[in-house]
Scaffold this active site. Sequence first.
Site, PDB file in Angstrom:
ATOM      1  N   ASP A  56       1.018  -1.131   0.113  1.00 15.40           N
ATOM      2  CA  ASP A  56      -0.108  -0.034   0.160  1.00 15.40           C
ATOM      3  C   ASP A  56       0.952   1.240   0.023  1.00 15.40           C
ATOM      4  O   ASP A  56       1.759   1.569   1.011  1.00 15.40           O
ATOM      5  CB  ASP A  56      -0.902  -0.055   1.171  1.00 15.40           C
ATOM      6  N   HIS A  57       0.926   1.788  -1.047  1.00 15.53           N
ATOM      7  CA  HIS A  57       1.866   3.089  -1.106  1.00 15.53           C
ATOM      8  C   HIS A  57       1.578   4.238  -0.491  1.00 15.53           C
ATOM      9  O   HIS A  57       2.208   5.159  -0.198  1.00 15.53           O
ATOM     10  CB  HIS A  57       1.820   3.743  -2.805  1.00 15.53           C
ATOM     11  N   ARG A  58       0.202   4.363   0.127  1.00 11.26           N
ATOM     12  CA  ARG A  58      -0.176   5.166   1.220  1.00 11.26           C
ATOM     13  C   ARG A  58       0.675   5.165   2.476  1.00 11.26           C
ATOM     14  O   ARG A  58       1.013   6.235   3.222  1.00 11.26           O
ATOM     15  CB  ARG A  58      -1.497   5.216   1.602  1.00 11.26           C
TER      16      ARG A  58
ATOM     17  N   ILE B 141       3.732   2.625   2.716  1.00  9.61           N
ATOM     18  CA  ILE B 141       5.154   2.265   2.229  1.00  9.61           C
ATOM     19  C   ILE B 141       5.787   2.883   1.100  1.00  9.61           C
ATOM     20  O   ILE B 141       4.767   2.853  -0.001  1.00  9.61           O
ATOM     21  CB  ILE B 141       5.034   0.895   2.348  1.00  9.61           C
TER      22      ILE B 141
END
Length: 552
Positions: free
Chosen positions: A523-525, A527
């Site tokens: 999850d780029h939010r 990591i």
Amino acid sequence: MSNLVPVNVPDIGDVSDVDVIEVLVAVGDTIAKEDALITLETDKATMDVPASEAGTIKAIHVRVGDKVSQGSLILELEASQEETPVEVEAKKPENTQTQAATNAEPAQDEIVEEYVEEAVTESEEKALVVPDIGDASDVDVIEVLVADGDQVTKDQGLIVLETDKATMEVPAPEAGTILSITVKVGDKVSQGDTIGRINSQTTVKSSVPDQPAKSASTAVSAPVVSTQAASSAKRAPVPEHPQMKKRVSGSVVHASPSVRRFARELGADLTKVSGSGPKGRVLKEDVQNYIKFELSRPKATAATGAFSTPQMPSVDHAKWGNVEEKPLSRIQKISSVNLHRNWISIPHVTQHEDADITELDEFRKSLKDEAMKDGVRLTPLAFIMKGLVHTLKAFPKFNASLANDGENLILKNYYHIGVAVETPDGLTVPVIRDVDQKGIYQLASELGEISAKAREKKLSADDMQGSSFTISSLGGIGGTAFTPIVKWPDVAILGLSRNKMQPVWNGKEFVPRLMLPMSLSYDHRVIDGADAARFVVHLSQTLNDIRRVLLK
């Protein structure tokens, strides 16, 4: 005898193909002259089209979504059979002339005075200023809703302002014609700032009764003028129309062009939004609250919700050949909803890395016979799970969940690893709990047991909940790499592909090494890419020398 009258779109300026966004009347309705019939929306404003005649609606020729231009047929109505003042003049010319000539009866003077007083208006040029907007100053202008020359009604939106807390429209203080708008998108304004000028019109009493007596033609034409003036004055209080009251109840929507555009951008159905503004008007905040509610509640199918994709067209596959229709399994139906939700709501990124597991696999094979004596089938996955926990302790952000408010991270002090298991009905993800507290043999034994329960459809709801991280292994099937979908509420998932022997340069020569392809989706939010790269490198080094798990 009935008189069927066509009602067409009047002069609406230089625009054409204007959207019909609301139909305010129905067949059988009885309307008065100047009552609103339909609402049109252009790029600049919304406008109501008034009735040119009083009567009963017999047929409606437009519906919501149609496009119309000046002269387009809207509806047909049966006109009322009331006598007009002109007809009175035609029938009784002698009486009218006699009354006008003598000008002796006070009642006639009173009639003239009444009509002329309603008909006379005064124009006044006024400045448009920003009203009280609280304690905010230097507020951004994000939209200008009108242009020079536009006719506006009282309380119609002129510009839209946006603060850190809310978006608000600056309304017109009264009806009139916009002479100029002196602000543009991107400007900043505060309370009291001038944003333009308006030519307002106010009905006033006339001093006609003090003038000399009127001629016959004046006395007769006065009521005609008064009727037109009364009709013009009636345009403003359109909400009193019975069909407008129906709009307040929710069947038709009150909203400004900016709110409608905002709703379209978010995919919100305004007919389902409850308006909190005056007379049920839908505000921007109402649309935002509706979207938040839709995102927070569970959906019945994978293709519903505010951010759903357009529905696919129906295709008759049988016309190209023989087909067979087979229903999805219950697991597939549930998975489709969850996977679709996770894919569209979690911004995915996947990091790929190869791990050298040559020594790990040799160690596993050396223990294989010993494990079988205890009834344990020792697979590489048990070793990988121990190495994974070692890496999760070094990178606790990966063993976490994003809070519902989107502003906090819930770090977990337990290591419950979900493992995707293939069954005849689809994939399930049972959870192995407290992996950090269990040895290789115990993990291998539990993996075998829970996989058997999954295939036999004996998993309980508790068996599939509470994971802190997930592994999806396709090693027994094949493939070189893939992009696994993060299983909410986890923030990452590790995909394992088929290991294979390949030549690796050791600095002096190429040597055969057993390499395991790994795919980490996250999850780029929560990591970023640098942390993800460090995570898979750390895991690769741990699996390269499994003795590292003993260091911490």
